[in-house]
Design a protein around this motif. Structure first.
Motif, PDB file in Angstrom:
ATOM      1  N   CYS A  76      30.004 148.244 -27.923  1.00 28.46           N
ATOM      2  CA  CYS A  76      28.832 149.143 -27.894  1.00 28.46           C
ATOM      3  C   CYS A  76      28.283 149.429 -29.282  1.00 28.46           C
ATOM      4  O   CYS A  76      27.236 150.077 -29.397  1.00 28.46           O
ATOM      5  CB  CYS A  76      29.211 150.466 -27.225  1.00 28.46           C
ATOM      6  SG  CYS A  76      29.827 150.305 -25.546  1.00 28.46           S
ATOM      7  N   SER A  77      29.012 148.990 -30.320  1.00 33.43           N
ATOM      8  CA  SER A  77      28.631 149.305 -31.704  1.00 33.43           C
ATOM      9  C   SER A  77      28.451 150.810 -31.857  1.00 33.43           C
ATOM     10  O   SER A  77      27.431 151.303 -32.352  1.00 33.43           O
ATOM     11  CB  SER A  77      27.340 148.571 -32.095  1.00 33.43           C
ATOM     12  OG  SER A  77      27.518 147.189 -32.051  1.00 33.43           O
ATOM     13  N   ALA A  78      29.476 151.557 -31.420  1.00 30.71           N
ATOM     14  CA  ALA A  78      29.379 153.019 -31.453  1.00 30.71           C
ATOM     15  C   ALA A  78      30.731 153.630 -31.792  1.00 30.71           C
ATOM     16  O   ALA A  78      31.790 153.047 -31.527  1.00 30.71           O
ATOM     17  CB  ALA A  78      28.887 153.541 -30.108  1.00 30.71           C
ATOM     18  N   LEU A  79      30.639 154.832 -32.389  1.00 30.87           N
ATOM     19  CA  LEU A  79      31.844 155.609 -32.657  1.00 30.87           C
ATOM     20  C   LEU A  79      32.257 156.340 -31.384  1.00 30.87           C
ATOM     21  O   LEU A  79      31.407 156.851 -30.641  1.00 30.87           O
ATOM     22  CB  LEU A  79      31.584 156.624 -33.774  1.00 30.87           C
ATOM     23  CG  LEU A  79      31.338 156.032 -35.174  1.00 30.87           C
ATOM     24  CD1 LEU A  79      30.754 157.093 -36.105  1.00 30.87           C
ATOM     25  CD2 LEU A  79      32.618 155.462 -35.763  1.00 30.87           C
ATOM     26  N   ILE A  80      33.587 156.420 -31.149  1.00 26.08           N
ATOM     27  CA  ILE A  80      34.089 157.099 -29.947  1.00 26.08           C
ATOM     28  C   ILE A  80      35.271 157.978 -30.318  1.00 26.08           C
ATOM     29  O   ILE A  80      35.975 157.723 -31.311  1.00 26.08           O
ATOM     30  CB  ILE A  80      34.493 156.091 -28.859  1.00 26.08           C
ATOM     31  CG1 ILE A  80      35.534 155.085 -29.410  1.00 26.08           C
ATOM     32  CG2 ILE A  80      33.272 155.357 -28.318  1.00 26.08           C
ATOM     33  CD1 ILE A  80      36.035 154.090 -28.365  1.00 26.08           C
ATOM     34  N   THR A  88      35.330 155.627 -20.830  1.00 26.37           N
ATOM     35  CA  THR A  88      34.154 154.748 -20.752  1.00 26.37           C
ATOM     36  C   THR A  88      34.273 153.482 -21.601  1.00 26.37           C
ATOM     37  O   THR A  88      33.391 152.615 -21.535  1.00 26.37           O
ATOM     38  CB  THR A  88      32.896 155.517 -21.193  1.00 26.37           C
ATOM     39  OG1 THR A  88      33.101 156.029 -22.518  1.00 26.37           O
ATOM     40  CG2 THR A  88      32.604 156.677 -20.251  1.00 26.37           C
ATOM     41  N   HIS A  89      35.339 153.356 -22.391  1.00 29.87           N
ATOM     42  CA  HIS A  89      35.423 152.195 -23.295  1.00 29.87           C
ATOM     43  C   HIS A  89      36.766 151.462 -23.193  1.00 29.87           C
ATOM     44  O   HIS A  89      37.081 150.634 -24.050  1.00 29.87           O
ATOM     45  CB  HIS A  89      35.237 152.656 -24.750  1.00 29.87           C
ATOM     46  CG  HIS A  89      33.914 153.301 -25.020  1.00 29.87           C
ATOM     47  ND1 HIS A  89      32.792 152.603 -25.370  1.00 29.87           N
ATOM     48  CD2 HIS A  89      33.556 154.610 -24.957  1.00 29.87           C
ATOM     49  CE1 HIS A  89      31.786 153.440 -25.549  1.00 29.87           C
ATOM     50  NE2 HIS A  89      32.219 154.679 -25.285  1.00 29.87           N
ATOM     51  N   LYS A  90      37.557 151.742 -22.144  1.00 28.92           N
ATOM     52  CA  LYS A  90      38.910 151.197 -22.096  1.00 28.92           C
ATOM     53  C   LYS A  90      38.936 149.674 -21.966  1.00 28.92           C
ATOM     54  O   LYS A  90      39.901 149.033 -22.369  1.00 28.92           O
ATOM     55  CB  LYS A  90      39.701 151.858 -20.965  1.00 28.92           C
ATOM     56  CG  LYS A  90      39.128 151.595 -19.575  1.00 28.92           C
ATOM     57  CD  LYS A  90      39.990 152.298 -18.530  1.00 28.92           C
ATOM     58  CE  LYS A  90      39.443 152.057 -17.120  1.00 28.92           C
ATOM     59  NZ  LYS A  90      40.290 152.740 -16.086  1.00 28.92           N
ATOM     60  N   THR A  91      37.887 149.074 -21.377  1.00 30.39           N
ATOM     61  CA  THR A  91      37.846 147.611 -21.247  1.00 30.39           C
ATOM     62  C   THR A  91      37.060 146.942 -22.379  1.00 30.39           C
ATOM     63  O   THR A  91      36.897 145.719 -22.364  1.00 30.39           O
ATOM     64  CB  THR A  91      37.208 147.224 -19.897  1.00 30.39           C
ATOM     65  OG1 THR A  91      35.875 147.739 -19.844  1.00 30.39           O
ATOM     66  CG2 THR A  91      38.016 147.785 -18.723  1.00 30.39           C
ATOM     67  N   HIS A  92      36.585 147.726 -23.315  1.00 29.23           N
ATOM     68  CA  HIS A  92      35.770 147.191 -24.418  1.00 29.23           C
ATOM     69  C   HIS A  92      36.647 146.745 -25.587  1.00 29.23           C
ATOM     70  O   HIS A  92      37.855 147.027 -25.641  1.00 29.23           O
ATOM     71  CB  HIS A  92      34.768 148.255 -24.901  1.00 29.23           C
ATOM     72  CG  HIS A  92      33.726 148.593 -23.892  1.00 29.23           C
ATOM     73  ND1 HIS A  92      32.732 149.526 -24.103  1.00 29.23           N
ATOM     74  CD2 HIS A  92      33.511 148.102 -22.621  1.00 29.23           C
ATOM     75  CE1 HIS A  92      31.966 149.613 -23.037  1.00 29.23           C
ATOM     76  NE2 HIS A  92      32.428 148.763 -22.116  1.00 29.23           N
ATOM     77  N   ASP A  93      36.006 146.055 -26.489  1.00 34.83           N
ATOM     78  CA  ASP A  93      36.686 145.634 -27.726  1.00 34.83           C
ATOM     79  C   ASP A  93      36.534 146.753 -28.738  1.00 34.83           C
ATOM     80  O   ASP A  93      35.434 147.026 -29.229  1.00 34.83           O
ATOM     81  CB  ASP A  93      36.050 144.339 -28.243  1.00 34.83           C
ATOM     82  CG  ASP A  93      36.748 143.827 -29.493  1.00 34.83           C
ATOM     83  OD1 ASP A  93      37.839 144.335 -29.810  1.00 34.83           O
ATOM     84  OD2 ASP A  93      36.172 142.939 -30.176  1.00 34.83           O
ATOM     85  N   PHE A  94      37.642 147.428 -29.080  1.00 31.98           N
ATOM     86  CA  PHE A  94      37.578 148.584 -29.992  1.00 31.98           C
ATOM     87  C   PHE A  94      38.693 148.475 -31.025  1.00 31.98           C
ATOM     88  O   PHE A  94      39.647 147.696 -30.888  1.00 31.98           O
ATOM     89  CB  PHE A  94      37.665 149.903 -29.211  1.00 31.98           C
ATOM     90  CG  PHE A  94      38.913 150.034 -28.378  1.00 31.98           C
ATOM     91  CD1 PHE A  94      40.092 150.526 -28.934  1.00 31.98           C
ATOM     92  CD2 PHE A  94      38.925 149.634 -27.042  1.00 31.98           C
ATOM     93  CE1 PHE A  94      41.239 150.634 -28.166  1.00 31.98           C
ATOM     94  CE2 PHE A  94      40.073 149.738 -26.278  1.00 31.98           C
ATOM     95  CZ  PHE A  94      41.233 150.234 -26.842  1.00 31.98           C
ATOM     96  N   CYS A  95      38.587 149.305 -32.033  1.00 35.60           N
ATOM     97  CA  CYS A  95      39.595 149.334 -33.098  1.00 35.60           C
ATOM     98  C   CYS A  95      39.553 150.698 -33.766  1.00 35.60           C
ATOM     99  O   CYS A  95      38.660 151.511 -33.528  1.00 35.60           O
ATOM    100  CB  CYS A  95      39.353 148.223 -34.110  1.00 35.60           C
ATOM    101  SG  CYS A  95      37.797 148.407 -35.004  1.00 35.60           S
ATOM    102  N   ILE A  96      40.552 150.926 -34.630  1.00 33.79           N
ATOM    103  CA  ILE A  96      40.581 152.181 -35.393  1.00 33.79           C
ATOM    104  C   ILE A  96      39.409 152.204 -36.376  1.00 33.79           C
ATOM    105  O   ILE A  96      39.023 151.172 -36.919  1.00 33.79           O
ATOM    106  CB  ILE A  96      41.924 152.313 -36.146  1.00 33.79           C
ATOM    107  CG1 ILE A  96      43.076 152.368 -35.135  1.00 33.79           C
ATOM    108  CG2 ILE A  96      41.947 153.556 -37.041  1.00 33.79           C
ATOM    109  CD1 ILE A  96      44.440 152.358 -35.760  1.00 33.79           C
ATOM    110  N   ILE A  97      38.879 153.381 -36.571  1.00 35.34           N
ATOM    111  CA  ILE A  97      37.696 153.527 -37.436  1.00 35.34           C
ATOM    112  C   ILE A  97      37.939 152.957 -38.820  1.00 35.34           C
ATOM    113  O   ILE A  97      37.083 152.259 -39.387  1.00 35.34           O
ATOM    114  CB  ILE A  97      37.277 155.008 -37.514  1.00 35.34           C
ATOM    115  CG1 ILE A  97      36.607 155.423 -36.201  1.00 35.34           C
ATOM    116  CG2 ILE A  97      36.316 155.244 -38.686  1.00 35.34           C
ATOM    117  CD1 ILE A  97      36.179 156.862 -36.159  1.00 35.34           C
ATOM    118  N   ASP A  98      39.112 153.219 -39.380  1.00 40.18           N
ATOM    119  CA  ASP A  98      39.383 152.770 -40.752  1.00 40.18           C
ATOM    120  C   ASP A  98      39.341 151.250 -40.872  1.00 40.18           C
ATOM    121  O   ASP A  98      38.879 150.714 -41.892  1.00 40.18           O
ATOM    122  CB  ASP A  98      40.755 153.287 -41.216  1.00 40.18           C
ATOM    123  CG  ASP A  98      40.755 154.794 -41.428  1.00 40.18           C
ATOM    124  OD1 ASP A  98      39.635 155.368 -41.477  1.00 40.18           O
ATOM    125  OD2 ASP A  98      41.834 155.390 -41.540  1.00 40.18           O
TER     126      ASP A  98
END
Length: 280
Positions: A76-80, A88-98
């Motif tokens: 989503c190119s968004a902060l969560i 809402t983002h459990k199936t998305h590609d995410f990572c730690i902010i740092d």
């Protein structure tokens, strides 16, 4: 120099604040920091030294849950926050902010460096153009001065030539006038004398007898011949005429020619090549 007031801990409100919680955006003393990290929801909060924190810069939080952002969703190119992540983002590609911030920071640093190179190149080109403009202005002023000097020389030469022509005409006119006036005076005097002699001869012819007439005929003939020669002019004045140059002259043939030439781009191209080499 005025000193900044010592900030108090926002938890116990007694001890001086030495630490700052980035997650809660609050100042803590050391004992309160330890207690805060023992609370289960806060055990992963990040602390920094209070004197290194700019409190005027507020960290954005999740508008939906009012929690600090903990992850970055690449899909989503968004902060969560930690609540958004499993919902809402459990199936998305995410990572730690740092981790994402480190990549973005590296990319931005490269872009900033590239932009700085472009600014440097632009400044060098501006400097070159300014130098070229100064050279053009100097050349323009020099050309104006050269034209003024050239015209002054031509005008001076033409005036000298004009004066020589006028002087020559005046001298010749004086010489010719003196000759003609002298000749006319001589002819007028001679004509008057001849007229008197001729009048006497006419009277003598009328009063002489044939013998006397024949006796003086030879002398009278010579006298008449000399009178007839009075009409023969020995000298006529010369003629004067001014002939302009046959070809039609233009100002350029007398003064010169002005040319506006494109500036050589060799130097600018050399600059551009050297800057391109630096970029690579």
């Amino acid at each position: 120099m005025a000193q900044c007031p010592v900030r108090s801990c926002e938890i116990c409100e007694k001890s001086p604040a030495k630490r700052f919680c980035k997650n809660c955006e609050q100042f803590f003393c050391h004992p309160c920091e330890i207690s805060h990290l023992k609370i289960r929801p806060c055990r992963n909060h990040v602390f920094r030294d209070a004197d290194k924190v700019n409190v005027e810069v507020k960290t954005p939080v999740c508008e939906q849950h009012e929690e600090i952002f903990t992850h970055y969703c690449k899909t989503c190119s968004a902060l969560i926050c930690y609540i958004c992540l499993p919902t809402t983002h459990k199936t998305h590609d995410f990572c730690i902010i740092d981790d994402e911030a480190k990549k973005k920071k590296y990319s931005l640093e490269k872009e900033v460096e590239h932009a700085e190179d472009k600014i440097t190149n632009a400044q060098i080109k501006i400097s070159y153009i300014q130098s070229t403009l100064r050279t053009f202005e100097e050349q323009a002023e020099k050309s104006k001065k050269d034209i003024e000097e050239r015209v002054a020389v031509i005008v001076g030469t033409l005036n000298d030539m004009k004066n020589d022509f006028l002087k020559s005409i005046d001298e010749q006119k004086l010489e010719e006038s003196q000759k003609i006036v002298s000749e006319i005076t001589k002819r007028v005097n001679g004509t008057n004398n001849c007229q008197q002699v001729l009048n006497k001869m006419k009277r003598a012819v009328d009063g002489k007898n044939n013998i006397t007439l024949l006796d003086s005929f030879s002398d009278m003939t010579k006298t008449l011949k000399s009178i007839s020669e009075m009409s023969n002019w020995k000298y006529l004045p010369v003629r004067v005429r001014f002939d302009p140059v046959s070809c039609r002259r233009t100002p350029e043939t007398l003064i010169g020619k002005i040319s506006f030439l494109d500036s050589p781009r060799t130097e600018l191209q050399r600059y551009e090549r050297s800057l391109q080499d630096l970029e690579y």
